[in-house]
Design an enzyme around this catalytic site. Sequence first.
Site, PDB file in Angstrom:
ATOM      1  CG  HIS A 142      -1.664   1.253   1.440  1.00 49.62           C
ATOM      2  ND1 HIS A 142      -2.937   1.442   0.962  1.00 49.62           N
ATOM      3  CD2 HIS A 142      -1.318   2.412   2.070  1.00 49.62           C
ATOM      4  CE1 HIS A 142      -3.351   2.663   1.280  1.00 49.62           C
ATOM      5  NE2 HIS A 142      -2.384   3.271   1.950  1.00 49.62           N
ATOM      6  CD  GLU A 143       2.089   3.442   3.816  1.00 49.90           C
ATOM      7  OE1 GLU A 143       2.389   4.555   3.317  1.00 49.90           O
ATOM      8  OE2 GLU A 143       1.095   3.274   4.534  1.00 49.90           O
ATOM      9  CG  HIS A 180       0.304   6.248  -0.845  1.00 53.53           C
ATOM     10  ND1 HIS A 180      -0.875   6.788  -1.315  1.00 53.53           N
ATOM     11  CD2 HIS A 180       0.011   5.696   0.367  1.00 53.53           C
ATOM     12  CE1 HIS A 180      -1.843   6.577  -0.426  1.00 53.53           C
ATOM     13  NE2 HIS A 180      -1.336   5.909   0.587  1.00 53.53           N
ATOM     14  CD  GLU A 219      -4.681   6.664   2.262  1.00 54.65           C
ATOM     15  OE1 GLU A 219      -4.300   5.489   2.054  1.00 54.65           O
ATOM     16  OE2 GLU A 219      -4.016   7.461   2.943  1.00 54.65           O
TER      17      GLU A 219
END
Length: 255
Positions: A128-129, A132, A187
């Site tokens: 997920h990070e 970004h 997100e």
Amino acid sequence: MKRTIILLLIGFIGPLVCPAQVNPNLIQAGLDAITAATLTDAQVAAYTRQAVQQMDAKNPVASSSDPYAQRLSRIVSRHHTVGGLPINYKVYKVADVNAFATADGSVRVFKGLMDVMTDNELLAVMGHEIGHVIEHHSRDAMKSALRRSAVRNAAASQSGALGKLSRSQLGDLADYLAGASFSRKQETEADDYSYSFLKRNGYNVLALATSFEKLAKLSGGGKGGQVTQILSTHPDSKARAQRVRDRARKDGLAR
């Protein structure tokens, strides 16, 4: 051309002031504003690398012989390049439940997160990070940080306590790295990237759901500030976990 724009901007900020009297903080504010508007991915990575070095110097980093570092090394052994981006991983021996990735390919995982997540859940959170970064959200966050820097520089040109506080913050881009906030759309895009990352590499995609469910549980479990940071960047954990489960069922990966 760029020099002309800078001179025009300085003239706008400080009209009727001779060059010798122009406050350097106001000049820097103008430069920051221009930089934020024209920032390239390579510049973002360079700025970020410097900020990460500051973060690494301020936090206890697990050595290669540390059990936490060894566990992380094993977990990410197949993933030193993700989406064409070379990744470097480190563990902060800090109790906070947190992790972040930056535009230069740095991924930092906190001891507190490793204590509560399984290996696959850690991969889901890191995916997920990293999402970004791949989706350029981190670049946009850096631009926002530079715009804030321009505002702080303008404030620093004034006298008084506010000016002193602002000056102490100038150039410190490390502050936003561990707590950059993103829009709901960003997100969701990062969630989707992590889901696809897990699926593509043969991991259980439900690890993303269970990581969110753990965060939701921790938020009500009296952990206080230890989870505040990551929860501020991962809002609506329960709803997002359910979205992952719904997608996994649609893909035939869960019942």
